[in-house]
Design a protein around this motif. Sequence first.
Motif, PDB file in Angstrom:
ATOM      1  N   UNK A  93     -20.397  -6.334   7.832  1.00 48.41           N
ATOM      2  CA  UNK A  93     -21.422  -5.486   8.468  1.00 48.41           C
ATOM      3  C   UNK A  93     -22.298  -6.307   9.419  1.00 48.41           C
ATOM      4  N   UNK A  94     -22.391  -7.623   9.146  1.00 52.21           N
ATOM      5  CA  UNK A  94     -23.173  -8.528  10.000  1.00 52.21           C
ATOM      6  C   UNK A  94     -22.282  -9.332  10.947  1.00 52.21           C
ATOM      7  N   UNK A  95     -21.057  -8.867  11.137  1.00 50.70           N
ATOM      8  CA  UNK A  95     -20.090  -9.452  12.067  1.00 50.70           C
ATOM      9  C   UNK A  95     -19.775 -10.922  11.769  1.00 50.70           C
ATOM     10  N   UNK A  96     -19.794 -11.283  10.503  1.00 49.90           N
ATOM     11  CA  UNK A  96     -19.428 -12.635  10.052  1.00 49.90           C
ATOM     12  C   UNK A  96     -17.983 -12.571   9.556  1.00 49.90           C
ATOM     13  N   UNK A  97     -17.047 -12.525  10.489  1.00 51.19           N
ATOM     14  CA  UNK A  97     -15.644 -12.251  10.170  1.00 51.19           C
ATOM     15  C   UNK A  97     -14.987 -13.344   9.335  1.00 51.19           C
ATOM     16  N   UNK A  98     -15.260 -14.593   9.618  1.00 57.74           N
ATOM     17  CA  UNK A  98     -14.645 -15.689   8.867  1.00 57.74           C
ATOM     18  C   UNK A  98     -15.154 -15.684   7.424  1.00 57.74           C
ATOM     19  N   UNK A  99     -16.456 -15.516   7.260  1.00 56.56           N
ATOM     20  CA  UNK A  99     -17.029 -15.469   5.916  1.00 56.56           C
ATOM     21  C   UNK A  99     -16.478 -14.257   5.158  1.00 56.56           C
ATOM     22  N   UNK A 100     -16.362 -13.119   5.859  1.00 61.94           N
ATOM     23  CA  UNK A 100     -15.782 -11.907   5.260  1.00 61.94           C
ATOM     24  C   UNK A 100     -14.371 -12.199   4.764  1.00 61.94           C
ATOM     25  N   UNK A 101     -13.551 -12.781   5.620  1.00 63.99           N
ATOM     26  CA  UNK A 101     -12.172 -13.101   5.250  1.00 63.99           C
ATOM     27  C   UNK A 101     -12.132 -14.000   4.011  1.00 63.99           C
ATOM     28  N   UNK A 102     -12.965 -15.030   4.006  1.00 66.90           N
ATOM     29  CA  UNK A 102     -12.980 -15.963   2.887  1.00 66.90           C
ATOM     30  C   UNK A 102     -13.405 -15.279   1.586  1.00 66.90           C
ATOM     31  N   UNK A 103     -14.418 -14.448   1.666  1.00 67.60           N
ATOM     32  CA  UNK A 103     -14.872 -13.710   0.474  1.00 67.60           C
ATOM     33  C   UNK A 103     -13.778 -12.794  -0.055  1.00 67.60           C
ATOM     34  N   UNK A 104     -13.095 -12.106   0.845  1.00 70.12           N
ATOM     35  CA  UNK A 104     -12.075 -11.155   0.423  1.00 70.12           C
ATOM     36  C   UNK A 104     -10.855 -11.871  -0.165  1.00 70.12           C
ATOM     37  N   UNK A 105     -10.474 -12.998   0.406  1.00 70.50           N
ATOM     38  CA  UNK A 105      -9.355 -13.762  -0.150  1.00 70.50           C
ATOM     39  C   UNK A 105      -9.727 -14.288  -1.538  1.00 70.50           C
ATOM     40  N   UNK A 106     -10.947 -14.791  -1.683  1.00 71.47           N
ATOM     41  CA  UNK A 106     -11.392 -15.258  -2.996  1.00 71.47           C
ATOM     42  C   UNK A 106     -11.490 -14.106  -3.992  1.00 71.47           C
TER      43      UNK A 106
END
Length: 144
Positions: A29-42
């Motif tokens: 939602x805050x356009x932090x795509x890399x952090x989003x990807x990492x959170x979702x993979x974890x």
Amino acid sequence: MALNNFPFINALLNTCSFILLMAGYISIKNDKKIFHRNCMVLALITSACFLVFYLFYHYNFGSKRFPELGLIKTIYLVILFTHTILATAMVPMIVKTFYHAFKGQWDKHKKIARLTLPVWIYVSFTGILIYLMLYQLPKFLKLT
């Protein structure tokens, strides 16, 4: 690791998944795509570990029955029923959501993720509740 530790470990894995899913949602939602990807993979990894530990535990130990507590047992069974149905349904949803992400098919990814995420959050959260109700509530009420 003793088998009687597995329910607690599974609750921790569900808690980690829940936190990672929420962090992933907030980050996208805050356009932090890399952090989003990492959170979702974890979150995927912690959920997969949960599933392996859960199946191993129940294969070796079986199921624990909820005590007869009237309305509380009814609430527990409703939570357990919805949790179980949605946990089964979410596995192919998660696979499809990740597939579209890894292929860079962002429109398809977003479309299915809008359904997958709330189901996954619900299943993770209710997994924590089920643990608390099944393993901690009886201790709190001094039933064990």
